[in-house]
Design an enzyme around this catalytic site. Sequence first.
Site, short mmCIF file in Angstrom:
data_model
loop_
_atom_site.label_atom_id
_atom_site.label_comp_id
_atom_site.label_asym_id
_atom_site.label_seq_id
_atom_site.Cartn_x
_atom_site.Cartn_y
_atom_site.Cartn_z
CB SER A 1 59.19 60.02 57.93
OG SER A 1 59.43 61.39 57.78
CG ASP B 1 63.39 61.59 51.66
OD1 ASP B 1 63.00 62.70 52.05
OD2 ASP B 1 63.37 60.57 52.38
CG HIS C 1 59.66 61.57 52.71
ND1 HIS C 1 60.70 61.20 53.53
CD2 HIS C 1 58.60 61.77 53.54
CE1 HIS C 1 60.30 61.17 54.78
NE2 HIS C 1 59.02 61.50 54.82
#
Length: 333
Positions: free
Chosen positions: A171, A273, A303
């Site tokens: 991320s 995501d 995610h």
Amino acid sequence: MPDADDMTLDSDIAEWMVQVTPHEDAVTIEQAREQARETNAKALDSLDPALTPASEEDTEIPADGDAPAIAIRVLRPAGEPGGTEVDPSPMPTVVYFHGGGWIIGDLDTHLGHARRICSQVRAVVVSVAYRRAPEHRFPTAFDDALRAANWVGERLPDFGGTDTLVLAGDSAGGQLAASVALARRDAGLPVAAQLLLYPVTDVAGRYQDAEINDGYMSRRSVYQRFGLTLETMATFAQAYVDEADAADWRVSPKRCADLTGVAPAVIHTSTLDVLRTEANFYADDLRAAGVEVVTQEFPSLNHSYFGLGGVSAVADSAAAQAAADLNELLGRE
């Protein structure tokens, strides 16, 4: 690829989300950080004990002038799965940057991520506690990440015993890894590979610009029930970077004018995501620049799945695939 609305979240993760979603939203940064620590501690408890490294040492990169010390955690794999003796073999060193929107992650929330990479890649992992927003805004996280990578890079024999340096992150941490890889390329410093797990790649517009968002399908199609939302990404981005800086490659690697010569990359994404499309597009841009890229997209995952291997067999398999793909990219069995 079907629209995310037509896809079904892995049932184990869906059940997990019901169990760990707080009844009340966090209203302060510290509350959000505490919730992240609690949730990730539960996920860590479910991780296969065989993925626990032989040693985990908390230490720090010394202060340098006005730059303060950076806390790091060094993980070394066991010689045998589940063993307690450190593997003495030469191996890569992976510098890992945790996710959490530049705000809520830390060494503990992402301990499971680091343990898996250490054990399944069979590498020394240096997990980095860069300074977080909103207390420290852009480019502080990038500056810390680059300083940490350079410090480790100068001392590789003390870590894995080889000159193989890998930059990795998930991320926002994936964004830091990608941007640091670009910085080291520009400085003529080697990076053997990047491992980018559902990375942030384009913060221009700070997830609020309708025209930019329309260019990324997943920003229009992935909604609240899958966890991370576009609104949350906008909150993260506003807390970290000013609008005038949001297209800077140090936070938006996709906006870098030249991607040639950057380290080869493994880029894994999940269909459910909001970051999927920008990460996949970054992989396309790297390929167009002549960079070797290995990609995977997992249809039923959302995610942050990389830390849920103990919760979901599908997530566990996907996370293990990242290790396999990285080792193949490095030319290792």
